[in-house]
Design an enzyme around this catalytic site. Structure first.
Site, PDB file in Angstrom:
ATOM      1  N   SER A  46       0.838  -1.108   0.124  1.00 56.84           N
ATOM      2  CA  SER A  46       0.098   0.006  -0.012  1.00 56.84           C
ATOM      3  C   SER A  46       1.024   1.203  -0.070  1.00 56.84           C
ATOM      4  CB  SER A  46      -1.045   0.107   1.272  1.00 56.84           C
ATOM      5  OG  SER A  46      -1.286   1.055   1.466  1.00 56.84           O
ATOM      6  N   TYR A  58      -1.122  -0.341  10.001  1.00 56.62           N
ATOM      7  CA  TYR A  58      -1.538  -0.980   8.757  1.00 56.62           C
ATOM      8  C   TYR A  58      -0.118  -0.672   7.633  1.00 56.62           C
ATOM      9  CZ  TYR A  58      -3.711  -1.016   3.869  1.00 56.62           C
ATOM     10  OH  TYR A  58      -3.911  -1.366   2.591  1.00 56.62           O
TER      11      TYR A  58
HETATM   12  C1  15L Z   1      -5.095   1.689   1.189  1.00 55.36           C
HETATM   13  O1  15L Z   1      -4.369   0.942   1.131  1.00 55.36           O
HETATM   14  C2  15L Z   1      -6.567   1.313   1.669  1.00 55.36           C
HETATM   15  O2  15L Z   1      -6.555  -0.311   1.896  1.00 55.36           O
HETATM   16  C3  15L Z   1      -7.701   1.960   1.113  1.00 55.36           C
HETATM   17  O3  15L Z   1      -8.774   1.723   2.203  1.00 55.36           O
HETATM   18  C4  15L Z   1      -7.493   3.379   0.913  1.00 55.36           C
HETATM   19  O4  15L Z   1      -7.317   4.153   1.930  1.00 55.36           O
HETATM   20  C5  15L Z   1      -6.231   3.525   0.133  1.00 55.36           C
HETATM   21  O5  15L Z   1      -5.098   3.014   0.603  1.00 55.36           O
HETATM   22  C6  15L Z   1      -5.843   5.028  -0.028  1.00 55.36           C
HETATM   23  O6  15L Z   1      -4.577   5.573   0.587  1.00 55.36           O
HETATM   24  O7  15L Z   1      -6.847   5.725  -0.730  1.00 55.36           O
END
Ligand code: 15L
Length: 254
Positions: A108, A133
């Site tokens: 992410s 996270y």
């Molecule tokens: C992510 O990693 C999340 O899973 C998602 O819920 C969003 O928050 C996304 O990033 C984002 O940064 O928009």
């Protein structure tokens, strides 16, 4: 190609299954903790990604795995530990034990969420996670590096931006990953003969983008969408100071 998708019932999994249906000739096995109705060419396995025996069975005879199963937002450390850290270990370990040669890991942008907005970064810049996270996604990237170096698993870690049908707020004008570009990027990671170990940002060709998309291009990713097309429609809002947006606020972490 036979493909395992973990967390196939989530937002990204649902978008990806739809995209891959038309573009990649692959038989798909879907693993999810909640029931999903499988489509044509799909087989469903109900199970918990943190259970190594379950993942071993699901990944056996697969040519690749797209590992999406995770708590997708900030949460308590205990929950992140169980699903994101233990679950990701189970996937890499199952790949090794069952001889699955390629894993595409859904990392992410929150791995680098504390970089200021407008600051252009690439995967070679130091991590700056904005949450448990984000830190768990960095753990997955590092574990992928270990499984590549030690056991030869080919690993692509995609730092997914905002995978949504369309941008909703101003931040998304920089972070959007369109459904089509998500499919193109995952397909490149699944099929590139050049993949050893890579970390790539997963974003569309957004005019206001912050991330270097070159590492993805080296695997054959050609983004075609640009969030700017929706600029007049998104909710205007005071931008957060950091790229990770609301995840960077202290109250976001329980
Ligand atoms: C992510 O990693 C999340 O899973 C998602 O819920 C969003 O928050 C996304 O990033 C984002 O940064 O928009």
């Amino acid at each position: 190609m036979k493909l395992l998708i973990t967390g196939a019932g989530g937002t990204v999994g649902t978008m990806l299954r739809q995209g891959l249906r038309d573009s990649l000739a692959a038989e798909k096995r879907l693993l999810d903790i909640n029931p999903i109705a499988p489509g044509i060419g799909e087989e469903f396995v109900l199970g918990d990604v943190t259970d190594l025996a379950v993942v071993r069975q699901a990944i056996s005879d697969c040519d690749a795995c797209v590992h999406l199963a995770a708590i997708p937002v900030e949460s308590t450390f205990e929950k992140i530990l169980q699903t994101n850290i233990r679950g990701t270990w189970a996937v890499f370990e199952a790949a090794r034990l069952e001889g699955c040669p390629r894993v595409v890991f859904a990392s992410s942008n929150h791995a680098t969420g504390y970089y200021p907005i407008h600051h252009r970064i690439s995967p070679s810049d130091p991590p700056r996670p904005d949450s448990y996270y984000g830190a768990s996604k960095l753990f997955g990237e590092v574990l992928g590096s270990l499984y590549h170096d030690k056991y030869g698993v080919r690993v692509a870690c995609i730092r997914i931006g905002s995978a949504l049908p369309r941008p909703v707020d101003e931040r998304h004008l920089s972070t959007w990953l369109s459904p089509g570009d998500l499919t193109r990027l995952v397909t490149a990671c699944l099929t590139s003969p050049d993949l050893g170990y890579a970390i790539v940002y997963g974003a569309s060709a957004n005019r206001r983008g912050w991330w270097d998309l070159e590492p993805g291009r080296r695997l054959g990713y050609e983004p075609v969408d640009d969030a700017e097309v929706f600029a007049a429609e998104v909710e205007p809002g005071p931008p957060d100071e950091f790229q990770g947006g609301t995840f960077t606020r202290p109250e976001a972490t329980p």
